[in-house]
Design a protein around this motif. Structure first.
Motif, short mmCIF file in Angstrom:
data_model
loop_
_atom_site.label_atom_id
_atom_site.label_comp_id
_atom_site.label_asym_id
_atom_site.label_seq_id
_atom_site.Cartn_x
_atom_site.Cartn_y
_atom_site.Cartn_z
N ARG A 75 0.83 -1.21 0.00
CA ARG A 75 0.00 0.00 0.00
C ARG A 75 0.87 1.27 0.00
O ARG A 75 0.45 2.32 -0.52
CB ARG A 75 -0.90 -0.01 1.24
CG ARG A 75 -1.91 1.11 1.27
CD ARG A 75 -2.84 1.00 2.47
NE ARG A 75 -3.81 2.07 2.48
CZ ARG A 75 -4.92 2.06 1.78
NH1 ARG A 75 -5.18 1.03 1.00
NH2 ARG A 75 -5.76 3.08 1.82
N SER A 76 2.09 1.15 0.54
CA SER A 76 2.97 2.32 0.60
C SER A 76 3.31 2.84 -0.80
O SER A 76 3.50 4.05 -0.99
CB SER A 76 4.25 1.96 1.35
OG SER A 76 4.92 0.89 0.72
N LEU A 77 3.39 1.93 -1.79
CA LEU A 77 3.68 2.38 -3.15
C LEU A 77 2.53 3.23 -3.69
O LEU A 77 2.75 4.27 -4.33
CB LEU A 77 3.91 1.17 -4.06
CG LEU A 77 5.18 0.34 -3.80
CD1 LEU A 77 5.26 -0.82 -4.78
CD2 LEU A 77 6.41 1.22 -3.92
N ARG A 78 1.29 2.78 -3.42
CA ARG A 78 0.13 3.55 -3.89
C ARG A 78 0.09 4.92 -3.20
O ARG A 78 -0.12 5.95 -3.83
CB ARG A 78 -1.16 2.78 -3.58
CG ARG A 78 -1.32 1.47 -4.35
CD ARG A 78 -2.64 0.82 -3.94
NE ARG A 78 -2.94 -0.39 -4.69
CZ ARG A 78 -2.50 -1.60 -4.41
NH1 ARG A 78 -1.70 -1.76 -3.36
NH2 ARG A 78 -2.82 -2.63 -5.15
N GLU A 79 0.29 4.90 -1.86
CA GLU A 79 0.21 6.16 -1.11
C GLU A 79 1.29 7.14 -1.53
O GLU A 79 1.06 8.36 -1.59
CB GLU A 79 0.30 5.86 0.38
CG GLU A 79 -0.92 5.10 0.92
CD GLU A 79 -0.75 4.69 2.37
OE1 GLU A 79 0.39 4.77 2.86
OE2 GLU A 79 -1.77 4.29 2.99
N ALA A 80 2.47 6.63 -1.85
CA ALA A 80 3.55 7.51 -2.31
C ALA A 80 3.18 8.17 -3.63
O ALA A 80 3.44 9.36 -3.85
CB ALA A 80 4.85 6.70 -2.46
N ALA A 81 2.56 7.37 -4.54
CA ALA A 81 2.15 7.94 -5.83
C ALA A 81 1.05 8.99 -5.64
O ALA A 81 1.08 10.05 -6.27
CB ALA A 81 1.68 6.82 -6.75
N TYR A 82 0.07 8.67 -4.76
CA TYR A 82 -1.00 9.65 -4.50
C TYR A 82 -0.44 10.93 -3.88
O TYR A 82 -0.90 12.04 -4.16
CB TYR A 82 -2.05 9.05 -3.56
CG TYR A 82 -2.97 8.06 -4.23
CD1 TYR A 82 -3.65 8.39 -5.40
CD2 TYR A 82 -3.16 6.78 -3.69
CE1 TYR A 82 -4.49 7.48 -6.02
CE2 TYR A 82 -3.99 5.87 -4.31
CZ TYR A 82 -4.66 6.23 -5.46
OH TYR A 82 -5.49 5.33 -6.08
N ALA A 83 0.57 10.79 -3.04
CA ALA A 83 1.19 11.96 -2.40
C ALA A 83 1.87 12.87 -3.42
O ALA A 83 2.01 14.08 -3.18
CB ALA A 83 2.22 11.49 -1.36
N LEU A 84 2.26 12.31 -4.55
CA LEU A 84 2.88 13.12 -5.61
C LEU A 84 1.85 13.71 -6.56
O LEU A 84 2.20 14.32 -7.57
CB LEU A 84 3.87 12.25 -6.40
CG LEU A 84 5.09 11.77 -5.61
CD1 LEU A 84 5.92 10.82 -6.45
CD2 LEU A 84 5.94 12.96 -5.17
N VAL A 132 -1.84 5.77 -10.86
CA VAL A 132 -1.33 4.82 -9.88
C VAL A 132 -1.48 3.38 -10.40
O VAL A 132 -0.56 2.55 -10.29
CB VAL A 132 -2.06 4.98 -8.53
CG1 VAL A 132 -1.65 3.87 -7.56
CG2 VAL A 132 -1.76 6.34 -7.93
N VAL A 170 2.11 2.38 -11.49
CA VAL A 170 2.74 1.86 -10.27
C VAL A 170 2.33 0.41 -9.99
O VAL A 170 3.18 -0.48 -9.90
CB VAL A 170 2.37 2.75 -9.05
CG1 VAL A 170 2.96 2.15 -7.77
CG2 VAL A 170 2.86 4.17 -9.26
#
Length: 310
Positions: free
Chosen positions: A190-199, A206, A210
């Protein structure tokens, strides 16, 4: 009296431990027997294939078998080139992959990234029902439903053709692609998705940029396992594609796959022990090696993706 009661308790406890020990030994023996039976069965199948195939190759050279372009061991003059059967198998496997991969991957992405838990809980079991439908039903549907549609679209299409088999086998292998791909997509951290959303990425960004690339190795493994399933399919292909061993890539013509040929010869008209009878073992050995390689590659890819996120 109290000391006698303690003795009885000690004896009863010792009896229970002895019973559990005996039960454990029996259970261990039964489980070991199950494993041994499985291994012996597998080794026995491989040995039968090898022994009968070696007897076949005493009369037919390996070179002729692998490079010949005609397959007619039941007719005179006899030809033992497996390329027409291999071509038919490849045509059905490739065509079914063309049908199943886009639909399967799209469905897996929808279930993993877009569907609500309620929709996922309803749709996924319904899709997996496809895996429980007998293959002879798919073959029957190919003859009475798919073939007339193809003939109405392409007048040159034969009643039994490779396109029939590609379509029905494509739907047969859908559950494999959907189930495995959806599991792999959901295993992406889930951290990969959240990092993309944060950008500032959108959900589509995503998913496409991703999640799918991160799960690509597992998705590829699901494709290979599904293709291996298509290669080994027998009854639906026998009914849908016909029994004409032909070296062609035209999906509108009747072809014969390796599994369909084994079914044809195994019906009892060919005397056991003859060269014609042993062709089924040579074809079976070729099919076994082909599907084994596909499964080994798929398992290797799956092991790599598991190590990546563990």
């Amino acid at each position: 009296m109290p000391s006698l009661s303690a003795t009885e308790t000690l004896i009863a406890s010792s009896g229970r431990r002895s019973f559990r020990a005996v039960f454990e030994i029996i259970l261990h023996s039964v489980l070991l027997l199950c494993a041994v039976v499985s291994i012996i069965t597998t080794v026995g199948i491989v040995l039968v294939l090898l022994i009968e195939s070696l007897q076949f190759f005493r009369d037919v050279s390996v070179w002729e078998f692998l490079t010949g372009t005609k397959w007619s061991p039941l007719l005179k003059p006899q030809h033992f080139g497996i390329l027409p059967l291999f071509c038919g198998t490849f045509l059905v496997a490739a065509g079914s992959a063309v049908v199943a991969i886009p639909i399967g991957l799209g469905t897996a992405v929808f279930l993993s990234e877009y569907a609500s838990p309620l929709i996922r809980d309803i749709v996924k079991p319904l899709l997996e029902v496809l895996a429980g439908i007998p293959s002879v039903v798919y073959g029957y549907l190919a003859v009475v439903f798919v073939s007339p549609i193809i003939k109405s679209l392409f007048a040159s299409a034969e009643l039994f053709n490779a396109a029939n088999a590609c379509i029905v086998v494509g739907f047969m292998i859908l559950p494999t692609i959907i189930s495995l791909s959806e599991d792999v997509l959901r295993s992406v951290p889930r951290s990969l998705r959240e990092a993309a959303y944060a950008l500032g990425a959108t959900k589509l960004d995503v998913t496409v940029g991703v999640v799918v690339p991160a799960a690509m190795s597992g998705i590829m493994a699901s494709f290979l396992l599904a293709i291996a399933r298509a290669v080994g399919e027998t009854m639906a292909v026998t009914l849908a594609a016909g029994a004409t061993p032909k070296l062609t890539l035209n999906p509108l013509e009747s072809i014969q796959t390796m599994t369909a040929y084994i079914v044809q010869v195994s019906q009892g008209d060919t005397p056991a022990g003859t060269l014609e009878y042993r062709t089924i073992f040579a074809v079976g050995l070729t099919l076994f090696i082909f599907t084994l390689l596909l499964n080994v590659i798929a398992q290797w890819i799956l092991s790599r993706v598991r190590e990546k996120y563990e």
